[in-house]
Design a protein around this motif. Structure first.
Motif, PDB file in Angstrom:
ATOM      1  N   GLN A 218     -70.332 -16.766 -20.889  1.00  0.00           N
ATOM      2  CA  GLN A 218     -71.028 -18.019 -21.186  1.00  0.00           C
ATOM      3  C   GLN A 218     -71.395 -18.749 -19.883  1.00  0.00           C
ATOM      4  O   GLN A 218     -72.504 -19.240 -19.725  1.00  0.00           O
ATOM      5  N   ILE A 219     -70.460 -18.773 -18.935  1.00  0.00           N
ATOM      6  CA  ILE A 219     -70.734 -19.468 -17.669  1.00  0.00           C
ATOM      7  C   ILE A 219     -71.809 -18.720 -16.878  1.00  0.00           C
ATOM      8  O   ILE A 219     -72.710 -19.319 -16.293  1.00  0.00           O
ATOM      9  N   ASP A 220     -71.688 -17.385 -16.889  1.00  0.00           N
ATOM     10  CA  ASP A 220     -72.718 -16.606 -16.187  1.00  0.00           C
ATOM     11  C   ASP A 220     -74.094 -16.851 -16.801  1.00  0.00           C
ATOM     12  O   ASP A 220     -75.103 -16.872 -16.092  1.00  0.00           O
ATOM     13  N   ALA A 221     -74.134 -17.034 -18.124  1.00  0.00           N
ATOM     14  CA  ALA A 221     -75.429 -17.216 -18.793  1.00  0.00           C
ATOM     15  C   ALA A 221     -75.964 -18.637 -18.617  1.00  0.00           C
ATOM     16  O   ALA A 221     -77.118 -18.835 -18.240  1.00  0.00           O
ATOM     17  N   ASP A 222     -75.109 -19.649 -18.866  1.00  0.00           N
ATOM     18  CA  ASP A 222     -75.623 -21.029 -18.879  1.00  0.00           C
ATOM     19  C   ASP A 222     -75.114 -21.909 -17.752  1.00  0.00           C
ATOM     20  O   ASP A 222     -75.392 -23.107 -17.723  1.00  0.00           O
ATOM     21  N   GLY A 223     -74.277 -21.356 -16.903  1.00  0.00           N
ATOM     22  CA  GLY A 223     -73.732 -22.150 -15.801  1.00  0.00           C
ATOM     23  C   GLY A 223     -72.505 -22.919 -16.241  1.00  0.00           C
ATOM     24  O   GLY A 223     -72.248 -23.096 -17.444  1.00  0.00           O
ATOM     25  N   GLY A 224     -71.713 -23.381 -15.220  1.00  0.00           N
ATOM     26  CA  GLY A 224     -70.483 -24.115 -15.524  1.00  0.00           C
ATOM     27  C   GLY A 224     -70.484 -25.448 -14.810  1.00  0.00           C
ATOM     28  O   GLY A 224     -71.554 -25.934 -14.411  1.00  0.00           O
ATOM     29  N   PRO A 225     -69.335 -26.068 -14.614  1.00  0.00           N
ATOM     30  CA  PRO A 225     -69.256 -27.378 -13.967  1.00  0.00           C
ATOM     31  C   PRO A 225     -69.749 -27.306 -12.511  1.00  0.00           C
ATOM     32  O   PRO A 225     -69.605 -26.276 -11.849  1.00  0.00           O
ATOM     33  N   ARG A 226     -70.246 -28.458 -12.057  1.00  0.00           N
ATOM     34  CA  ARG A 226     -70.770 -28.458 -10.688  1.00  0.00           C
ATOM     35  C   ARG A 226     -69.647 -28.507  -9.654  1.00  0.00           C
ATOM     36  O   ARG A 226     -69.767 -27.929  -8.584  1.00  0.00           O
ATOM     37  N   SER A 227     -68.571 -29.190  -9.965  1.00  0.00           N
ATOM     38  CA  SER A 227     -67.449 -29.251  -9.007  1.00  0.00           C
ATOM     39  C   SER A 227     -66.220 -28.606  -9.637  1.00  0.00           C
ATOM     40  O   SER A 227     -65.798 -29.007 -10.734  1.00  0.00           O
ATOM     41  N   VAL A 228     -65.668 -27.615  -8.946  1.00  0.00           N
ATOM     42  CA  VAL A 228     -64.505 -26.906  -9.503  1.00  0.00           C
ATOM     43  C   VAL A 228     -63.371 -26.938  -8.477  1.00  0.00           C
ATOM     44  O   VAL A 228     -63.557 -26.564  -7.310  1.00  0.00           O
ATOM     45  N   PHE A 229     -62.206 -27.403  -8.940  1.00  0.00           N
ATOM     46  CA  PHE A 229     -61.011 -27.429  -8.091  1.00  0.00           C
ATOM     47  C   PHE A 229     -59.950 -26.579  -8.798  1.00  0.00           C
ATOM     48  O   PHE A 229     -59.620 -26.856  -9.958  1.00  0.00           O
ATOM     49  N   ILE A 230     -59.470 -25.574  -8.104  1.00  0.00           N
ATOM     50  CA  ILE A 230     -58.438 -24.728  -8.726  1.00  0.00           C
ATOM     51  C   ILE A 230     -57.220 -24.740  -7.805  1.00  0.00           C
ATOM     52  O   ILE A 230     -57.322 -24.433  -6.613  1.00  0.00           O
ATOM     53  N   TYR A 231     -56.091 -25.107  -8.383  1.00  0.00           N
ATOM     54  CA  TYR A 231     -54.896 -25.287  -7.551  1.00  0.00           C
ATOM     55  C   TYR A 231     -53.744 -24.415  -8.067  1.00  0.00           C
ATOM     56  O   TYR A 231     -53.434 -24.414  -9.270  1.00  0.00           O
ATOM     57  N   GLY A 232     -53.147 -23.658  -7.159  1.00  0.00           N
ATOM     58  CA  GLY A 232     -51.827 -23.069  -7.379  1.00  0.00           C
ATOM     59  C   GLY A 232     -51.714 -21.857  -8.284  1.00  0.00           C
ATOM     60  O   GLY A 232     -50.599 -21.490  -8.672  1.00  0.00           O
ATOM     61  N   LEU A 233     -52.814 -21.196  -8.662  1.00  0.00           N
ATOM     62  CA  LEU A 233     -52.672 -20.006  -9.520  1.00  0.00           C
ATOM     63  C   LEU A 233     -52.010 -18.887  -8.715  1.00  0.00           C
ATOM     64  O   LEU A 233     -52.364 -18.634  -7.581  1.00  0.00           O
ATOM     65  N   TYR A 234     -51.064 -18.203  -9.341  1.00  0.00           N
ATOM     66  CA  TYR A 234     -50.362 -17.125  -8.645  1.00  0.00           C
ATOM     67  C   TYR A 234     -50.860 -15.773  -9.147  1.00  0.00           C
ATOM     68  O   TYR A 234     -50.710 -15.441 -10.308  1.00  0.00           O
TER      69      TYR A 234
END
Ligand code: SF4
Length: 1024
Positions: free
Chosen positions: A175-191
């Motif tokens: 879905q994101i590849d097709a229609d795009g996602g949020p303009r600002s993305v913050f991802i913290y701490g995934l292991y």
């Protein structure tokens, strides 16, 4: 477009990261996303934002899975998301739809197989593994069948428009590849995200204008491998080595010696020690919310934590409540189904009827009757119900018939009373059967939807569960939460039924489904940050706490190194390229390090040295830490320990000291009085009313004289009871306390005794020739065996234990000669004495029956005592053998141990002397002696325990007790009557003391649970 990759240590840089994300949220609230690794951290960050007055959309701060859910919910129209449990349901149904002989022989999946397949499929999907092709040469029939189920499963999802957790993430990525996602993305701490998670993250990166990724990573560390290079971000901020906190290299350098680990005796001891320390911290001014207790396996620890923290009065909050199956209210609802599904087993039915959440009433002749669990228990014991539905009917009916037949032998007063009892038993049976009829509606094979409908409608019809709205408010709220969670399970299953292929399932499968879901569902707990936080080790990652306790650090719990995939060998697991041992070890180290990193001020580590049975080793993660043995164990903050200490102070007379330890609202005088009763009055020589000495109470003495005075009729066994323990007499004969009959598949000792009595009675009564000789022996054996078979049939039992019992009596090729043949051969030996069996079951003082011994006497026998008083005696004598010269011997059959001569002279055994005197007075014969006839396998003997020295010759063929023939019989009887005189005085004067020494108590005493020797008594009352 800006892209930044930051290497962090767990919990570090979070504030800065939130700050940046917050700024973006304020600039662009509808197109900013902050992804965090755990829902616990999500909750914490949302709280912080709200505290700072920042408004945001809930889905802005979420986990990766939560974000995928939001995307699917917003854009996926007709798609339905399914839970892991529904995934298992679908797999289970697919296993039944085709033959997978290795996974579900005959289309019947074994228990747990659907769960194992689900876990395997999760991994295959998360890691994007081509199965079974990835196995290469290791492919087998089993992997082919698993592969087929896997394909059928994925096909089913696609056809039915369903999304499980993994396909949910894949759908969001597309879905994101097709229609795009949020303009600002913050991802913290995934292991170390899985392959499908990486795809989603990369899709977010591709569509975002600002992408910031903070990854836990430290080069050359045993805890980290993922440096984020797969993101292909050029701007990387690494951790400056001079800012590393001391614990960052916990696993790379030697363990720091500043942290100590405390060893406790067992988990209970450990939790009490921790609770004590936490209590002290709170007393010293620490806010409870500044303390966190972490367990590597929290699910196993919630019960004990709840118990101990409430003992210490410590407020706590946890994400992990108890499973709903452990809640008594839910257990009761499940029993409604368990009882019919398992065939109305006695224990299940009693558990249901005794549950406070269950109540059943039925209409009988226009009157409502309540089915009482205690009464059903008593009736089932008296009737010998051990098994299922037909057992309830047959045994109780038989018992009612037997009691009816028995009525003839009772006095008028007793007969009326007995008839009332029989009516009550009959009413209970009617109630049981009417309940069975209702529950039976749940047992047919139906679709899941129909099972749910019937089950819910039955609960509504019976108005279940019964809920008490008054009482302990915490308990009421706990029940409400458990019930709500259970109702949600039923709702959810109804929804599930709509998305899985519908087919009929058995009631047993439905029950197992409910139990399985219940065992995985936890009662939601109320979360508050102002209480001590109790968390699983992964939940604390990236959080901060001033005071950290990590408990239960034992080998096997942490690290937990199970690597093998379900339904796969080690080699197959390796071939599939899923997680290896070193990878799992690295992950376990990471979470432990993250937990340590959360502590701001103090860290306390601990482990139990045993689990109560086996020895536990401390976790290998703590190899160099100094160990401290906790031996003080005073647990000063425990409510129970304080009560115990207060008790000791009261005993010493330190009232002020005791008062300071006890709750303010406790009546100290009352407490002291109770302790005095236990510790003073109920120790040493019995001398107070608390030990059955009632001689100072006039009203009681008057009542005793009325009930047990000159007009009272005694039996030999009641006097023997007083002789062996006056307290037991008080419980049984004065208070009429009757212990519940034992429940036994085997014959009870009473039943065995009755059986032998019946057989011997019928055998002799039906014969004209009562002497057994060589020439009539075989016919006699045939006769007694036939009587035995008829008597055994009356019990209508057919379990293996019963078959052995029959064999023991009748004999067989395996065990040889039976008890009855041994008995007749012994009779042949006795035949050489002058005695001939003459009277059987001869009674006096009991109602006369048509088939009783003709010599029986209706009235009690009045036996004069030495002081010119008398005792009125009733009884039934098993057998009286007479001689031609007018002498007789009283015989009592025994299938267990029998008393000896010393028991008679010491006044403990009264039956033989009293019966001899009664026969002398009632029949005008002269006593020659009394004997106990032991009839048990391998031991058949008639022992003349007392015998008149003048006719010692008569007993030559008997077994004879030492000393029993040395004195004239009248002298022995007179001695026994002297004992009787003393007992009558004791009873009438209210002396019902316990025996002096506990060692003299019978192991089988029915009253041992209520007399002073059972210290558990008070505790049991408290815990009920
Ligand atoms: S246990 Fe001993 S003292 Fe207690 S009632 Fe039984 S016989 Fe009496």
């Amino acid at each position: 477009m800006t892209e930044t990759l930051t290497h962090i240590l767990p919990g570090r840089h979070l504030d800065l990261f939130i700050k940046k994300a917050t700024a973006a949220v304020q600039d662009d609230p509808f197109s900013t996303l902050l992804i965090l690794p755990t829902s616990n951290l999500v909750r914490e960050v949302r709280r912080r934002l709200l505290d700072d007055g920042i408004s945001f959309i809930q889905s802005t701060v979420t986990t990766l899975g939560g974000y995928a859910d939001a995307v699917v919910d917003t854009h996926a129209g007709g798609k339905i998301r399914i839970t892991n449990h529904e995934k298992e349901l679908i797999i289970s149904v697919l296993l039944q739809s085709r033959d997978y002989p290795l996974l579900a022989p005959k289309r019947k999946p074994g228990s747990g197989i659907a769960k194992e397949l689900r876990i395997l499929f999760d991994v295959l999907q998360e890691k994007k593994i081509d199965y079974p092709e990835s196995l290469g040469l290791l492919q087998s029939q089993k992997s082919d069948q698993i592969g087929s189920v896997y394909s059928a499963y994925t096909r089913y999802l696609s056809e039915e428009q369903l999304l499980d957790e993994q396909t949910n993430i894949e759908w969001a990525t597309k879905q994101i590849d097709a229609d795009g996602g949020p303009r600002s993305v913050f991802i913290y701490g995934l292991y170390e995200p899985f392959a499908i998670e990486k795809d989603l993250i990369l899709a977010l990166k591709r569509s975002a204008r600002c992408f910031e990724y903070a990854i836990p990573y430290l080069p050359e560390s045993k805890c980290f491998a993922d440096d984020g290079s797969w993101l292909q971000i050029k701007s990387i901020e690494t951790i400056p080595t001079d800012t590393l906190p001391p614990l960052a290299r916990f696993f790379d350098d030697q363990n720091p010696t500043t942290i100590r680990i405390t060893a406790y005796r067992d988990p209970l001891d450990e939790l009490r020690g921790i609770a004590d320390e936490i209590h002290t911290l709170i007393d010293e001014g620490t806010a409870p919310g500044d303390i966190t207790l972490v367990f590597p396996a929290i699910a196993d620890a919630v019960h004990l934590t709840e118990e101990i923290f409430s003992e210490y009065g410590i407020p706590y909050s946890t994400s992990t409540g108890r499973t709903i199956n452990s809640a008594p209210i839910i257990r009761s609802l499940l029993l409604v189904l368990t009882v019919p599904v398992l065939g109305y087993q006695r224990d299940d039915l009693l558990a249901l009827l005794k549950s406070p959440y269950f109540r059943y009433s039925w209409d009988q002749s226009g009157e409502l009757h309540h089915l009482d669990g205690a009464k059903v228990d008593s009736l089932s014991r008296r009737s010998g119900v051990t098994k299922g539905r037909s057992d309830w009917h047959d045994r109780i009916t038989r018992q009612i018939q037997a009691r009816k037949a028995d009525c003839e032998t009772l006095s008028e007063e007793r007969r009326i009373y007995r008839m009332r009892e029989i009516e009550e038993d009959f009413a209970i049976l009617t109630g049981i059967e009417s309940l069975f009829e209702i529950l039976e509606t749940l047992t047919s094979d139906q679709t899941l939807t129909d099972h749910l409908r019937r089950y819910r409608s039955l609960l509504t019809t019976l108005t279940l569960p019964v809920i008490q709205k008054s009482g302990d408010q915490d308990l009421v709220e706990d029940e409400d939460r458990a019930l709500l969670a259970f109702t949600r399970i039923l709702d959810r299953l109804e929804l599930s039924a709509r998305i899985i292929p519908e087919r009929k399932i058995t009631a047993a499968t439905f029950l197992s489904l409910l139990k399985t879901v219940g065992s995985k569902t936890r009662i939601p707990t109320e979360r508050t940050r102002h209480a001590v936080q109790v968390l699983g080790i992964r939940e604390i990652t990236h959080l901060r706490t001033p005071h950290l306790f990590i408990a239960h650090l034992t080998e096997g719990t942490i690290p937990n190194l199970s690597t093998r995939l379900p339904l796969s060998t080690n080699l197959e697991t390796k071939m599939l390229g899923t997680r290896t041992g070193p990878e799992i070890l690295r992950e376990e180290r990471y979470y432990f390090l993250a937990a340590l990193a959360s502590a701001e001020e103090t860290i306390s580590l601990s482990y139990p040295k045993t689990d109560g049975e086996k020895v536990l080793l401390r976790s290998g993660f703590l190899r160099d830490l100094p160990e401290y043995e906790n031996e003080k164990r005073s647990y000063k903050n425990s409510r129970l320990a304080r009560a115990e200490a207060a008790g000791s102070l009261l005993e010493e007379g330190d009232y002020a000291g005791a008062y300071s330890l006890l709750p303010q609202d406790l009546d100290l005088e009352m407490a002291a009085h109770r302790i005095t009763i236990e510790e003073y009055h109920r120790s040493g020589i019995p001398s107070s009313p608390y030990d059955g000495i009632l001689e100072d109470d006039e009203a009681i003495l008057t009542s005793l004289h009325e009930r047990f005075g000159d007009e009272a009729v005694y039996s030999a066994s009641s006097l023997e009871r007083y002789a062996s323990c006056p307290f037991a007499f008080f419980a049984r004969n004065v208070l009429s306390l009757e212990p519940l009959p034992e429940i036994d598949l085997d014959l009870t000792s009473l039943e065995r005794g009755n059986l032998i009595h019946r057989i011997a009675y019928r055998f002799f009564r039906e014969r004209s020739d009562r002497t057994i000789r060589e020439e009539n022996l075989q016919a006699a054996i045939r006769e007694i065996r036939s009587i035995c078979s008829l008597e055994l049939d009356l019990y209508a039992r057919n379990n293996p234990v019963w078959t052995v019992e029959g064999e023991r009596l009748l004999g067989s090729d395996e065990i040889g000669v039976g008890v009855l043949e041994e008995f007749l051969r012994y009779e042949m030996k006795l035949n050489t004495s002058p005695f001939v069996p003459a009277h059987f079951e001869c009674s006096f003082g009991l109602p006369l029956t048509g088939d009783g011994d003709p010599a029986s006497i209706r009235d009690p026998i009045v036996i004069p005592l030495d002081d010119e008083s008398a005792i009125r005696l009733s009884g039934r004598i098993d057998r009286i053998d007479t001689t031609e010269d007018g002498r007789f011997c009283v015989i009592d059959y025994k299938t267990g141990n029998s008393p000896g001569y010393r028991d008679i002279t010491k006044g403990r055994a009264l039956q033989l002397p009293l019966y001899i005197r009664a026969v002398e007075l009632g029949m005008g014969l002269i006593g020659a002696g009394g004997a106990y006839y032991t009839v048990k396998k391998g031991e058949v003997k008639c022992q003349a325990v007392i015998r008149d020295a003048a006719v010692e010759d008569y007993f030559k063929t008997f077994s004879r007790s030492t000393g029993g023939g040395d004195r004239p019989l009248p002298e022995i009887i007179s001695e026994s009557l002297g004992w009787v005189r003393g007992y009558l005085d004791g009873i009438r004067d209210g002396r019902f003391q316990t025996v002096a020494d506990e060692k003299d108590c019978s192991e089988y005493c029915s009253y041992k649970t209520v007399c002073r020797f059972n210290k558990q008594r008070l505790f049991e009352e408290e815990t009920e």
